[in-house]
Scaffold this motif. Structure first.
Motif, PDB file in Angstrom:
ATOM      1  N   VAL A  91       0.815  -1.214   0.000  1.00  0.00           N
ATOM      2  CA  VAL A  91       0.000   0.000   0.000  1.00  0.00           C
ATOM      3  C   VAL A  91       0.849   1.264   0.000  1.00  0.00           C
ATOM      4  O   VAL A  91       0.314   2.368  -0.171  1.00  0.00           O
ATOM      5  CB  VAL A  91      -0.968   0.017   1.199  1.00  0.00           C
ATOM      6  CG1 VAL A  91      -1.986  -1.106   1.071  1.00  0.00           C
ATOM      7  CG2 VAL A  91      -0.229  -0.069   2.519  1.00  0.00           C
ATOM      8  N   THR A  92       2.162   1.119   0.167  1.00  0.00           N
ATOM      9  CA  THR A  92       3.027   2.302   0.044  1.00  0.00           C
ATOM     10  C   THR A  92       3.321   2.631  -1.419  1.00  0.00           C
ATOM     11  O   THR A  92       3.874   3.686  -1.716  1.00  0.00           O
ATOM     12  CB  THR A  92       4.354   2.105   0.796  1.00  0.00           C
ATOM     13  OG1 THR A  92       5.116   1.057   0.168  1.00  0.00           O
ATOM     14  CG2 THR A  92       4.105   1.736   2.252  1.00  0.00           C
ATOM     15  N   ASP A  93       2.946   1.734  -2.318  1.00  0.00           N
ATOM     16  CA  ASP A  93       3.106   1.950  -3.752  1.00  0.00           C
ATOM     17  C   ASP A  93       1.821   2.580  -4.294  1.00  0.00           C
ATOM     18  O   ASP A  93       0.737   2.023  -4.135  1.00  0.00           O
ATOM     19  CB  ASP A  93       3.382   0.621  -4.454  1.00  0.00           C
ATOM     20  CG  ASP A  93       3.510   0.782  -5.950  1.00  0.00           C
ATOM     21  OD1 ASP A  93       2.488   0.627  -6.658  1.00  0.00           O
ATOM     22  OD2 ASP A  93       4.617   1.074  -6.424  1.00  0.00           O
ATOM     23  N   GLU A  94       1.925   3.725  -4.912  1.00  0.00           N
ATOM     24  CA  GLU A  94       0.751   4.485  -5.329  1.00  0.00           C
ATOM     25  C   GLU A  94      -0.133   3.696  -6.300  1.00  0.00           C
ATOM     26  O   GLU A  94      -1.365   3.691  -6.183  1.00  0.00           O
ATOM     27  CB  GLU A  94       1.187   5.810  -5.977  1.00  0.00           C
ATOM     28  CG  GLU A  94       0.037   6.751  -6.280  1.00  0.00           C
ATOM     29  CD  GLU A  94      -0.675   7.224  -5.027  1.00  0.00           C
ATOM     30  OE1 GLU A  94      -1.910   7.427  -5.101  1.00  0.00           O
ATOM     31  OE2 GLU A  94      -0.014   7.378  -3.974  1.00  0.00           O
ATOM     32  N   GLU A  95       0.481   3.032  -7.255  1.00  0.00           N
ATOM     33  CA  GLU A  95      -0.308   2.281  -8.245  1.00  0.00           C
ATOM     34  C   GLU A  95      -1.025   1.110  -7.595  1.00  0.00           C
ATOM     35  O   GLU A  95      -2.198   0.833  -7.896  1.00  0.00           O
ATOM     36  CB  GLU A  95       0.595   1.797  -9.376  1.00  0.00           C
ATOM     37  CG  GLU A  95      -0.172   1.118 -10.505  1.00  0.00           C
ATOM     38  CD  GLU A  95       0.720   0.759 -11.676  1.00  0.00           C
ATOM     39  OE1 GLU A  95       0.197   0.126 -12.617  1.00  0.00           O
ATOM     40  OE2 GLU A  95       1.910   1.100 -11.664  1.00  0.00           O
ATOM     41  N   ALA A  96      -0.345   0.415  -6.681  1.00  0.00           N
ATOM     42  CA  ALA A  96      -0.968  -0.706  -5.994  1.00  0.00           C
ATOM     43  C   ALA A  96      -2.131  -0.231  -5.128  1.00  0.00           C
ATOM     44  O   ALA A  96      -3.189  -0.875  -5.064  1.00  0.00           O
ATOM     45  CB  ALA A  96       0.065  -1.436  -5.143  1.00  0.00           C
ATOM     46  N   ALA A  97      -1.942   0.904  -4.445  1.00  0.00           N
ATOM     47  CA  ALA A  97      -3.015   1.443  -3.617  1.00  0.00           C
ATOM     48  C   ALA A  97      -4.219   1.851  -4.473  1.00  0.00           C
ATOM     49  O   ALA A  97      -5.376   1.627  -4.076  1.00  0.00           O
ATOM     50  CB  ALA A  97      -2.507   2.642  -2.827  1.00  0.00           C
TER      51      ALA A  97
END
Length: 226
Positions: A91-97
């Motif tokens: 969730v610290t990855d913008e695309e994944a979030a």
């Protein structure tokens, strides 16, 4: 791969029961996705009736209660929290979030807002989420968690995605761990879709999510519907 942190409002009374009996807890969340439910002790809760648990949190969860729900007076002491997932979300990855956010049904704005707020909490102190198999890596992870507190396994709408044979192995794995040391398991699943689980079932459960608590104490297993 959704993460509905509203489920924490169901988990909390069960965890409060276990903490009252066993003291500090160590969580293992199976099928954890982004691990947001591991952060449940950083949220605040309002039970109606039942009162407020936790304060000054960015994520506030409201939950109606019926019957004699054992709402805890305070958040449990959670000393460790580990999540397992075959394809975990960072969730610290913008695309994944953004992918997690895209999985929320578009008419459920409150759910979307809870998710965004929980992601913000996770980014300030990311949860311990690991790539792993629900069966093969379960015992090892529980044993690691038990070094910090009484181990509690949680799963919510995960085991319906396993086959019947896999669910049987999952239960057998927990039985083996529980035979060696005390263990608790909080389940939020549909008994109709997971008949292999040690949860009392009836025909009225067909479309229900049933919260259950399974405990192993001195090697003896007991299951009860909450």
């Amino acid at each position: 791969q959704t993460n509905e942190v509203g489920r924490c409002a169901s988990f909390l009374p069960a965890l409060g029961m276990v903490a009252g009996e066993c003291g500090p807890l160590a969580l293992v969340d199976v099928g954890t996705s982004g691990g947001l439910n591991l952060l449940l002790d950083r949220f605040s809760y309002e039970y109606l009736p039942g009162g407020v648990v936790g304060t000054h949190a960015d994520v506030h969860l409201a939950c109606a209660t019926r019957g004699n729900v054992p709402v805890p007076r305070s958040l449990p002491d959670i000393r460790a929290a580990i999540g397992i997932d075959r394809d975990p979300i960072d969730v610290t990855d913008e695309e994944a979030a953004r992918w997690l956010e895209a999985c929320v049904w578009p008419d459920q704005l409150d759910r979307f807002e809870r998710l965004v707020a929980a992601i913000g909490v996770a980014r300030s102190d990311p949860p311990d989420v690991r790539h792993g198999d629900a069966i093969e890596d379960l015992a090892r992870t529980v044993e690691e968690a038990a070094l910090s507190g009484h181990p509690v396994v949680t799963n919510s709408w995960v085991l319906n995605y396993l086959t019947g044979e896999q669910r049987t192995r999952y239960v057998a794995t927990l039985d083996a761990v529980g035979a060696a040391s005390d263990l608790s398991w909080v389940i939020a699943e549909s008994p109709a879709e997971t008949p292999e689980l040690p949860v009392p079932n009836n025909d009225e459960d067909k479309h229900l999510t049933v919260l259950s608590l399974v405990t192993w104490r001195s090697g003896k297993r007991m299951a009860r519907r909450l």
